[in-house]
Design a protein around this motif. Structure first.
Motif, mmCIF file in Angstrom:
data_model
loop_
_atom_site.group_PDB
_atom_site.id
_atom_site.type_symbol
_atom_site.label_atom_id
_atom_site.label_comp_id
_atom_site.label_asym_id
_atom_site.label_seq_id
_atom_site.Cartn_x
_atom_site.Cartn_y
_atom_site.Cartn_z
ATOM 1 N N ASN A 144 2.209 26.849 11.193
ATOM 2 C CA ASN A 144 3.118 25.818 10.747
ATOM 3 C C ASN A 144 2.870 25.471 9.282
ATOM 4 O OD1 ASN A 144 5.183 23.896 11.102
ATOM 5 N ND2 ASN A 144 3.606 22.317 11.092
ATOM 6 N N SER A 145 1.581 25.435 8.886
ATOM 7 C CA SER A 145 1.296 25.189 7.470
ATOM 8 C C SER A 145 0.003 25.891 7.080
ATOM 9 C CB SER A 145 1.178 23.686 7.198
ATOM 10 O OG SER A 145 -0.029 23.186 7.733
ATOM 11 N N GLN A 192 -2.562 25.073 10.060
ATOM 12 C CA GLN A 192 -2.118 24.452 11.297
ATOM 13 C C GLN A 192 -1.328 25.520 12.035
ATOM 14 O OE1 GLN A 192 0.804 21.338 10.990
ATOM 15 N NE2 GLN A 192 0.882 21.075 13.206
ATOM 16 N N ALA A 239 0.064 17.278 8.999
ATOM 17 C CA ALA A 239 0.769 16.760 10.170
ATOM 18 C C ALA A 239 0.373 15.318 10.509
ATOM 19 C CB ALA A 239 0.533 17.673 11.373
HETATM 20 C C1 LIG Z 1 4.904 21.518 10.450
HETATM 21 O O1 LIG Z 1 4.736 21.322 9.056
HETATM 22 C C2 LIG Z 1 5.699 20.519 8.440
HETATM 23 C C3 LIG Z 1 5.396 20.486 6.972
HETATM 24 O O2 LIG Z 1 5.034 21.745 6.511
HETATM 25 C C4 LIG Z 1 5.713 19.143 9.059
HETATM 26 O O3 LIG Z 1 6.717 18.358 8.501
HETATM 27 C C5 LIG Z 1 5.886 19.246 10.552
HETATM 28 O O4 LIG Z 1 5.750 17.967 11.149
HETATM 29 C C6 LIG Z 1 4.862 20.177 11.157
HETATM 30 N N1 LIG Z 1 5.096 20.360 12.566
HETATM 31 C C7 LIG Z 1 4.240 19.971 13.485
HETATM 32 C C8 LIG Z 1 4.589 20.308 14.894
HETATM 33 O O5 LIG Z 1 3.215 19.399 13.215
#
Ligand SMILES: *[C@@H]1O[C@H](CO)[C@@H](O)[C@H](O)[C@H]1NC(C)=O
Ligand SMILES: Cc1cc2nc3c(=O)[nH]c(=O)nc-3n(C[C@H](O)[C@H](O)[C@H](O)COP(=O)(O)OP(=O)(O)OC[C@H]3O[C@@H](n4cnc5c(N)ncnc54)[C@H](O)[C@@H]3O)c2cc1C
Ligand SMILES: *[C@@H]1O[C@H](CO)[C@@H](O)[C@H](O)[C@H]1NC(C)=O
Ligand SMILES: *[C@@H]1O[C@H](CO)[C@@H](O)[C@H](O)[C@H]1NC(C)=O
Ligand SMILES: *[C@@H]1O[C@H](CO)[C@@H](O)[C@H](O)[C@H]1NC(C)=O
Length: 487
Positions: free
Chosen positions: A412-413, A341, A79
């Motif tokens: 999220n990841s 994340q 991120a």
């Molecule tokens: C969540 O992860 C994606 C890539 O996997 C990224 O592009 C995105 O910005 C992330 N969202 C946040 C809120 O950080």
């Protein structure tokens, strides 16, 4: 557990006293040697740096690295920020690391510290309080005067540990790990023949303290200093390795060394193959699977330094036609680093939503993870509330999806880095040799005494001195004696 102990030990290194007035007692007037360094982690790059210091411009150095510069020091972008996923903790008293970061202008970021909880699988046996004094009382309550005695014991050991800096500044070098440890403190070489538990018991520490030995580390790292992550290299620790390589002016060869053999003239032939681009960021340690025989290339060297782990079971470098058999000890432990994340479910960690615990350390080796902690990035940002919620979980086996879904309500990841992290220590540890043959050296022998960034650098300095003395055929080469006081 010895590993943890060693990190704790390094974390508390006392200040070094080195003699200010030094003078080199060796001359230098031989032809420049050709030197190969195999491995571009902190050990290999600092070897290159120290060789350049000793030989000045009178050596031709090639550094082979099949993966990325930094080796077990690496960062991962999440991120928009970068996070340490390998070796991370440097204590302000790790002399070499401190010197390098300041020399290379790698500003130290301010610490990002949280509250620690010690978890035994059923309950938190200890939790940090916001007040340091309260923490101390809590520890006293649980462990009694062992807390105080452990501090005394570590202080004493650390004073002795710091001797290595003086010895190395004066140019002392050792053929094997036992003799290096012995010169620091005869007790250190004995310790490696004993488990930490047996060793602490011998000093009269109680079982509770010992069974929660990790507590001892917490004491060292957290109890003594206000924040353990006190020292963060901006851009990540691997930046130190990159700068060392740059300043050494060694040639960087993106190649995988497959074989070393004597070349018949008392020197060595190193055979290597081209590797995929290092930026592909394969985080696994050694990955010799994709060698095409076609691009094999051999070069002759006067001196060869191996700055990568060599073990019985994981040896991607073949030693061919040597008259001596090389015997490398043991194997390395696998550590899985899972970076997530996302949002943690506190109940899954036996916490309530109000519990302010950011770093869970586990005292029970049967649990599925060793540590679970909130992370701060290594970038030159101010630490602020809008940092993404990033967690690092260390475990000895990969975590299942189902399990991750229990720990996190939202992800999220998720990234997994699979490391061969450090040696598996036996209680009666066989210690290796720095000098495999005159002219051929192994930095990572030192890992069998302790595995940490600072240890690899100490190994590197030792090996650079051995190589220098060997090339000049003078055991006093590189020795610096304190100058006699003039009138
Ligand atoms: C969540 O992860 C994606 C890539 O996997 C990224 O592009 C995105 O910005 C992330 N969202 C946040 C809120 O950080
Ligand atoms: C998860 C984890 C957490 C850690 N935490 C800490 C910590 O908090 N504090 C601390 O001080 N230490 C920590 N450590 C230990 C620290 O990272 C290591 O001790 C140190 O980085 C080792 O450096 P090195 O250069 O000796 O070895 P490495 O970094 O392993 O370097 C060896 C290099 O050699 C290369 N190589 C291997 N074979 C070949 C070949 N045949 N040809 C060409 N290249 C080759 C590899 O690609 C690698 O880059 C941690 C380690 C891990 C894995
Ligand atoms: C270890 O090295 C020292 C010199 O540094 C040497 O005297 C000793 O014999 C070596 N021990 C072994 C077991 O090789
Ligand atoms: C382990 O260390 C203790 C001292 O702490 C000592 O009494 C004991 O004999 C040692 N054991 C071995 C096998 O060296
Ligand atoms: C090893 O020695 C043998 C016999 O002397 C020789 O045929 C072979 O080519 C050597 N191998 C290498 C890699 O030098």
């Amino acid at each position: 557990m010895l590993q943890v102990w060693n990190l704790c030990l390094l974390g508390l290194l006392t200040q070094v006293r080195t003699s200010k007035a030094l003078r080199d007692v060796s001359g230098f007037d031989t032809a420049p040697p050709k030197i190969a360094i195999i491995g571009g982690g902190i050990g290999g790059t600092s070897t290159a740096y120290f060789l350049k210091e000793l030989f000045e411009d009178n050596a031709i150095i090639d550094l082979y690295e099949s993966g990325a510069i930094g080796g077990r020091l690496a960062t991962l972008p999440i991120a928009g920020y970068n996070y340490e996923v390998g070796g991370s903790i440097i204590h302000p008293k790790n002399q070499y690391m401190v010197d390098f970061t300041s020399k290379f202008g790698l500003q130290k970021s301010r610490a990002c510290s949280g509250n620690v909880g010690l978890f035994n699988g059923e309950e938190y046996v200890y939790r940090d309080d916001s007040y340091k004094f309260v923490n101390f009382v809590k520890l006293l309550w649980r462990y009694g005067w062992d807390v105080y005695r452990l501090k005394q014991l570590t202080d004493e050991m650390l004073t002795n540990f710091a001797r290595i800096y003086t010895l190395q500044t004066e140019g002392h070098a050792y053929q094997n790990v036992t003799s290096l440890l012995y010169d620091m403190d005869p007790m250190f070489s004995k310790m490696t023949h004993n488990s930490s538990a047996a060793w602490l018991k011998g000093f009269g520490f109680h079982d509770l303290m010992i069974s929660e030995l990790i507590t001892a580390v917490t004491l060292c790292n957290y109890g003594q200093t206000p924040d353990v992550h006190a020292f963060v290299v901006r851009g990540g620790n691997k930046r130190v390795a990159e700068e060392l390589l740059k300043h050494s002016r060694a040639a960087y060869l993106r190649r995988l060394v497959a074989e070393i053999t004597p070349n018949g003239q008392g020197h060595f032939k190193v055979t290597s193959s081209e590797t995929e681009t290092p930026d592909s960021r394969v985080f696994s340690e050694e990955n010799p699977s994709n060698i095409a025989d076609s691009d094999l290339r051999s070069q002759d060297y006067d001196i060869v330094v191996i700055a990568a782990p060599l073990t019985k079971d994981n040896n991607n470098i073949k030693f061919v036609n040597f008259t001596k058999e090389f015997d490398f000890p043991g194997h390395y432990e696998r550590i899985i680093c899972t970076m997530v994340q996302g949002k943690v479910t506190p109940e899954s960690l036996l916490l309530t939503p109000d519990d302010a615990i950011d770093e869970i350390l586990v005292t029970n080796p049967k649990l599925m993870f060793n540590s679970f902690g909130k992370q701060c990035p290594v970038d030159a940002h101010d630490y602020s509330y809008d940092n993404p919620d990033v967690w690092k979980i260390f475990s000895s086996a990969p975590l299942e999806e189902d399990q991750l879904n229990i720990f996190f309500s939202k992800r999220n990841s998720t990234n997994v880095i699979d490391w061969l992290a450090y040696p598996h220590y036996d209680s009666d540890q066989k210690l290796g040799d720095f000098e495999l043959l005159p002219g051929m050296y192994h930095v990572n022998a030192i890992e069998w005494a302790g595995s940490a960034m600072e240890m690899s650098i100490i190994g590197a300095k030792n090996v650079a001195l051995l190589a220098y003395k060997y090339w000049l055929q003078n055991p006093n080469a590189g020795m610096k004696m304190p100058l006699k006081d003039e009138l």
